[in-house]
Design a protein around this motif. Structure first.
Motif, PDB file in Angstrom:
ATOM      1  N   PHE A 354       0.835  -1.196   0.000  1.00  0.00           N
ATOM      2  CA  PHE A 354       0.000   0.000   0.000  1.00  0.00           C
ATOM      3  C   PHE A 354       0.873   1.250   0.000  1.00  0.00           C
ATOM      4  O   PHE A 354       1.974   1.259   0.541  1.00  0.00           O
ATOM      5  N   TYR A 355       0.347   2.333  -0.589  1.00  0.00           N
ATOM      6  CA  TYR A 355       1.089   3.590  -0.606  1.00  0.00           C
ATOM      7  C   TYR A 355       1.092   4.241   0.774  1.00  0.00           C
ATOM      8  O   TYR A 355       1.971   5.018   1.093  1.00  0.00           O
ATOM      9  N   ALA A 356       0.092   3.944   1.590  1.00  0.00           N
ATOM     10  CA  ALA A 356       0.082   4.430   2.968  1.00  0.00           C
ATOM     11  C   ALA A 356       0.859   3.431   3.811  1.00  0.00           C
ATOM     12  O   ALA A 356       0.579   2.234   3.810  1.00  0.00           O
ATOM     13  N   HIS A 357       1.879   3.922   4.544  1.00  0.00           N
ATOM     14  CA  HIS A 357       2.729   3.028   5.347  1.00  0.00           C
ATOM     15  C   HIS A 357       1.992   2.520   6.586  1.00  0.00           C
ATOM     16  O   HIS A 357       0.991   3.077   7.012  1.00  0.00           O
ATOM     17  N   GLY A 358       2.534   1.469   7.150  1.00  0.00           N
ATOM     18  CA  GLY A 358       2.048   0.968   8.433  1.00  0.00           C
ATOM     19  C   GLY A 358       0.749   0.194   8.356  1.00  0.00           C
ATOM     20  O   GLY A 358       0.035   0.074   9.341  1.00  0.00           O
ATOM     21  N   VAL A 359       0.449  -0.337   7.179  1.00  0.00           N
ATOM     22  CA  VAL A 359      -0.832  -1.029   6.995  1.00  0.00           C
ATOM     23  C   VAL A 359      -0.613  -2.537   6.939  1.00  0.00           C
ATOM     24  O   VAL A 359       0.110  -3.036   6.080  1.00  0.00           O
ATOM     25  N   LYS A 360      -1.216  -3.248   7.888  1.00  0.00           N
ATOM     26  CA  LYS A 360      -1.256  -4.717   7.825  1.00  0.00           C
ATOM     27  C   LYS A 360      -2.713  -5.075   7.601  1.00  0.00           C
ATOM     28  O   LYS A 360      -3.559  -4.812   8.460  1.00  0.00           O
ATOM     29  N   ALA A 361      -2.986  -5.653   6.446  1.00  0.00           N
ATOM     30  CA  ALA A 361      -4.387  -5.808   6.045  1.00  0.00           C
ATOM     31  C   ALA A 361      -4.688  -7.206   5.527  1.00  0.00           C
ATOM     32  O   ALA A 361      -3.798  -8.034   5.309  1.00  0.00           O
ATOM     33  N   ASN A 362      -5.982  -7.440   5.342  1.00  0.00           N
ATOM     34  CA  ASN A 362      -6.512  -8.718   4.871  1.00  0.00           C
ATOM     35  C   ASN A 362      -7.688  -8.423   3.952  1.00  0.00           C
ATOM     36  O   ASN A 362      -8.278  -7.347   4.010  1.00  0.00           O
ATOM     37  N   VAL A 363      -8.027  -9.394   3.110  1.00  0.00           N
ATOM     38  CA  VAL A 363      -9.289  -9.299   2.374  1.00  0.00           C
ATOM     39  C   VAL A 363     -10.237 -10.332   2.971  1.00  0.00           C
ATOM     40  O   VAL A 363      -9.886 -11.515   3.077  1.00  0.00           O
ATOM     41  N   VAL A 364     -11.391  -9.860   3.395  1.00  0.00           N
ATOM     42  CA  VAL A 364     -12.398 -10.747   3.985  1.00  0.00           C
ATOM     43  C   VAL A 364     -13.553 -10.891   2.995  1.00  0.00           C
ATOM     44  O   VAL A 364     -14.111  -9.890   2.529  1.00  0.00           O
ATOM     45  N   PHE A 365     -13.884 -12.133   2.669  1.00  0.00           N
ATOM     46  CA  PHE A 365     -14.980 -12.431   1.733  1.00  0.00           C
ATOM     47  C   PHE A 365     -16.145 -13.025   2.526  1.00  0.00           C
ATOM     48  O   PHE A 365     -15.953 -13.999   3.269  1.00  0.00           O
ATOM     49  N   PHE A 366     -17.335 -12.453   2.363  1.00  0.00           N
ATOM     50  CA  PHE A 366     -18.503 -13.065   3.005  1.00  0.00           C
ATOM     51  C   PHE A 366     -19.754 -12.878   2.149  1.00  0.00           C
ATOM     52  O   PHE A 366     -19.884 -11.914   1.400  1.00  0.00           O
ATOM     53  N   ASP A 367     -20.664 -13.850   2.259  1.00  0.00           N
ATOM     54  CA  ASP A 367     -21.944 -13.832   1.538  1.00  0.00           C
ATOM     55  C   ASP A 367     -23.053 -13.590   2.544  1.00  0.00           C
ATOM     56  O   ASP A 367     -23.108 -14.262   3.585  1.00  0.00           O
ATOM     57  N   ASN A 368     -23.920 -12.646   2.244  1.00  0.00           N
ATOM     58  CA  ASN A 368     -25.038 -12.363   3.147  1.00  0.00           C
ATOM     59  C   ASN A 368     -26.077 -13.486   3.055  1.00  0.00           C
ATOM     60  O   ASN A 368     -26.166 -14.187   2.039  1.00  0.00           O
ATOM     61  N   LYS A 369     -26.844 -13.647   4.115  1.00  0.00           N
ATOM     62  CA  LYS A 369     -27.829 -14.724   4.166  1.00  0.00           C
ATOM     63  C   LYS A 369     -29.101 -14.242   4.860  1.00  0.00           C
ATOM     64  O   LYS A 369     -29.080 -13.271   5.614  1.00  0.00           O
ATOM     65  N   PRO A 370     -30.237 -14.928   4.634  1.00  0.00           N
ATOM     66  CA  PRO A 370     -31.463 -14.580   5.372  1.00  0.00           C
ATOM     67  C   PRO A 370     -31.348 -14.992   6.838  1.00  0.00           C
ATOM     68  O   PRO A 370     -30.437 -15.721   7.217  1.00  0.00           O
ATOM     69  N   ALA A 371     -32.266 -14.508   7.641  1.00  0.00           N
ATOM     70  CA  ALA A 371     -32.239 -14.810   9.087  1.00  0.00           C
ATOM     71  C   ALA A 371     -32.283 -16.322   9.318  1.00  0.00           C
ATOM     72  O   ALA A 371     -32.974 -17.062   8.610  1.00  0.00           O
ATOM     73  N   SER A 372     -31.537 -16.763  10.335  1.00  0.00           N
ATOM     74  CA  SER A 372     -31.497 -18.191  10.660  1.00  0.00           C
ATOM     75  C   SER A 372     -31.112 -18.352  12.134  1.00  0.00           C
ATOM     76  O   SER A 372     -30.357 -17.547  12.677  1.00  0.00           O
ATOM     77  N   LYS A 373     -31.603 -19.403  12.772  1.00  0.00           N
ATOM     78  CA  LYS A 373     -31.243 -19.626  14.183  1.00  0.00           C
ATOM     79  C   LYS A 373     -29.862 -20.268  14.302  1.00  0.00           C
ATOM     80  O   LYS A 373     -29.227 -20.203  15.353  1.00  0.00           O
ATOM     81  N   ASP A 374     -29.389 -20.895  13.219  1.00  0.00           N
ATOM     82  CA  ASP A 374     -28.059 -21.506  13.225  1.00  0.00           C
ATOM     83  C   ASP A 374     -27.062 -20.610  12.496  1.00  0.00           C
ATOM     84  O   ASP A 374     -27.427 -19.946  11.511  1.00  0.00           O
ATOM     85  N   PRO A 375     -25.797 -20.590  12.923  1.00  0.00           N
ATOM     86  CA  PRO A 375     -24.787 -19.768  12.248  1.00  0.00           C
ATOM     87  C   PRO A 375     -24.618 -20.196  10.787  1.00  0.00           C
ATOM     88  O   PRO A 375     -24.601 -21.398  10.489  1.00  0.00           O
ATOM     89  N   TRP A 376     -24.487 -19.213   9.907  1.00  0.00           N
ATOM     90  CA  TRP A 376     -24.329 -19.523   8.485  1.00  0.00           C
ATOM     91  C   TRP A 376     -22.901 -19.959   8.146  1.00  0.00           C
ATOM     92  O   TRP A 376     -22.685 -20.727   7.223  1.00  0.00           O
ATOM     93  N   THR A 377     -21.912 -19.426   8.882  1.00  0.00           N
ATOM     94  CA  THR A 377     -20.518 -19.783   8.600  1.00  0.00           C
ATOM     95  C   THR A 377     -20.246 -21.190   9.129  1.00  0.00           C
ATOM     96  O   THR A 377     -20.432 -21.457  10.320  1.00  0.00           O
ATOM     97  N   LYS A 378     -19.813 -22.067   8.259  1.00  0.00           N
ATOM     98  CA  LYS A 378     -19.485 -23.450   8.658  1.00  0.00           C
ATOM     99  C   LYS A 378     -17.967 -23.644   8.758  1.00  0.00           C
ATOM    100  O   LYS A 378     -17.479 -24.366   9.613  1.00  0.00           O
ATOM    101  N   GLU A 379     -17.249 -23.016   7.823  1.00  0.00           N
ATOM    102  CA  GLU A 379     -15.790 -23.084   7.860  1.00  0.00           C
ATOM    103  C   GLU A 379     -15.203 -21.844   7.204  1.00  0.00           C
ATOM    104  O   GLU A 379     -15.804 -21.265   6.292  1.00  0.00           O
ATOM    105  N   VAL A 380     -14.052 -21.419   7.696  1.00  0.00           N
ATOM    106  CA  VAL A 380     -13.348 -20.257   7.150  1.00  0.00           C
ATOM    107  C   VAL A 380     -12.040 -20.741   6.530  1.00  0.00           C
ATOM    108  O   VAL A 380     -11.245 -21.412   7.188  1.00  0.00           O
ATOM    109  N   TRP A 381     -11.842 -20.401   5.268  1.00  0.00           N
ATOM    110  CA  TRP A 381     -10.616 -20.764   4.574  1.00  0.00           C
ATOM    111  C   TRP A 381      -9.665 -19.575   4.614  1.00  0.00           C
ATOM    112  O   TRP A 381     -10.060 -18.450   4.299  1.00  0.00           O
TER     113      TRP A 381
END
Length: 495
Positions: A354-381
């Motif tokens: 990055f052109y701005a110094h001091g940046v430690k970053a990540n890209v986070v990918f997620f898909d939105n979902k309808p309401a549910s009583k169980d967590p939608w995320t099953k595994e994170v790669w």
């Protein structure tokens, strides 16, 4: 680039150094080019074969600039900028808060002549876009301008778009769009990978992209950048709002969000107290649709982006490390994100990109979902493209080639058929590894800041990187530390 494109780029660039010598920065030059290019192309649109009626007053059109020289030109140009800023539509948006930064009338006349000597409309969008993107990148490299914070490395943007694979007739938003890099990459992907019919082309040009950019100068550059790349039109509605995206819920929801929100942790506002002194106050957003109230800008953007998505929407967001491990509100938001969306992928990024110094970053990918009583995320790669990776902006800049392995592992065609490259026995150096929801929830503070590879330079002195890379890493770490201390000092001064 073609030879013709290259010669035009050289011609446009030829004015940079003389202007720098008289105190005109890359950013100022780019801004003036934006005003003049817009007027020149409007002039071309008003003539055959286009013959379009545009709302530019005759006394302030392109020809009014080419017919005078000397002090009269400088005076007229300043008046023109002021008058056009009051116009409606994209014209007024381009010229908002415009000022003449080129005080030398002879130099201004030369730039006008240079622009006048070309027929810009007959150039392909890639030619005009190449010229402008080159200037934007150079401006980002100019440390004094501070423009680097608005410029995400283009190879990273392209890799994110290749993973998301946007489809025609879908909407794409960026609540902190800078100069529009994500929009351009998505546009290029849609054109290259689809045989678009007439309706799809119209939708792509006028109804696909929506953004926010609160910095007036950056927003102007974004509007012009998109226009030069054939997104929107010279007299079309503006689709980049100057409003702070975090103030209120988005009036509509979108199919895709691609974003790199501002790096600063704190949202704040400056005001004058009763003693006439300037004070800063942490800005918190009391939104009913947020899971938690905080002054941490990035955590607010994470919450906002989730609310912007349709229930079938997909997001890819560049986020600093603190969002992945911070306790308190940070943990609350991570847990909610894991429950309400399918947070399926994290790309750990190296420093020095990055052109701005001091940046430690990540890209986070997620898909939105309808309401549910169980967590939608099953595994994170998680793909660790940080450990034992060294990039610098000049000697070893990030390129798309080095991100191809991540895109292949991500498996955009069917991300449910992925294969780990990590194996404790056979390949402990594998960079691609999955973690179950249960393992992540059991981690301290539900931390998503996950690494497993050993830093080779710590174990083997023969594996030390080049001295300039070590120096760059030291600067990155010092800058990150200073940024943290500034945040602490700011918090203490508020008490």
């Amino acid at each position: 680039m073609t030879q013709n494109t290259s010669s035009i780029v050289s011609k446009v660039w030829s004015f940079c150094n003389p202007l720098r010598d008289v105190g005109v920065s890359y950013g100022d030059y780019l801004e003036q080019l934006t005003y003049l290019l817009f007027l020149k192309m409007a002039d071309e649109y008003s003539k055959p074969p286009h013959n379009r009626q545009l709302n530019i007053p005759t006394e302030y059109n392109w020809e009014s600039l080419t017919s005078i020289k000397g002090a009269a030109l400088e005076l007229h140009y300043a008046t023109l900028l002021r008058e056009l800023s009051t116009q409606k539509g994209i014209l007024g948006q381009i010229f908002t808060k415009s000022q003449n930064k080129i005080q030398d009338p002879a130099m201004l006349a030369k730039i006008i002549d240079m622009i006048d000597s070309e027929q810009w409309l007959v150039m392909g969008a890639d030619v005009k876009g190449d010229i402008y993107e080159k200037l934007l990148e150079q401006n980002a490299q100019d440390v004094k301008s501070g423009a680097g914070q608005y410029f995400t490395p283009r190879p990273l943007i392209r890799a994110m778009v290749e993973c998301i694979q946007p489809q025609p007739m879908k909407t794409i938003a960026d609540p902190a769009c800078g100069t529009g890099g994500f929009f351009l990459a998505a546009y290029d992907f849609l054109v290259a990978n689809n045989k678009l019919d007439k309706d799809q082309n119209i939708f792509l040009k006028h109804s696909t992209f929506f953004g926010n950019e609160i910095v007036a100068g950056t927003r102007r550059l974004a509007l012009m950048n998109l226009f030069l790349h054939n997104i929107g039109d010279i007299d079309s509605d503006n689709f980049i709002s100057p409003a702070d995206a975090l103030i209120a819920a988005s009036p509509t929801t979108y199919d895709y969000i691609l974003a790199n929100p501002p790096f600063g942790k704190k949202s704040s506002q400056t005001f004058t107290n009763d003693d006439g002194e300037q004070e800063r106050d942490d800005l918190t957003y009391n939104r009913q649709d947020f899971w938690a109230t905080t002054s941490n800008k990035q955590l607010n953007f994470v919450q906002h982006i989730r609310t912007m998505l349709k229930t079938t929407g997909m997001a890819a967001v560049v986020l600093p490390d603190n969002v992945l491990f911070e306790g308190g509100v940070g943990e609350t938001i991570r847990k909610k994100l894991l429950e309400t969306t399918d947070l399926h992928t994290i790309l750990r990024l190296p420093t020095g990109i990055f052109y701005a110094h001091g940046v430690k970053a990540n890209v986070v990918f997620f898909d939105n979902k309808p309401a549910s009583k169980d967590p939608w995320t099953k595994e994170v790669w998680v793909y660790d493209y940080r450990t034992n990776i060294h990039h610098t902006l000049k000697k070893n800049p990030l390129n798309l080639e080095v991100l191809k392995d991540f895109v292949a592992c991500y498996n955009p065609s069917n991300r449910f058929k992925r294969k780990e490259t990590f194996n404790a026995e056979t390949n402990p150096e594998g960079r691609w590894r999955k973690f179950t929801y249960e393992k992540i929830i059991a981690r301290d503070k539900t931390s998503l800041d996950i690494s497993w590879l050993k830093d080779k330079s710590l174990a083997d002195l023969d594996n030390l990187p080049d001295p300039d890379i070590i120096a760059e890493d030291i600067i990155e770490n010092l800058e990150a530390g200073l940024e943290s201390f500034r945040g602490i000092m700011a918090s203490l001064s508020m008490k």
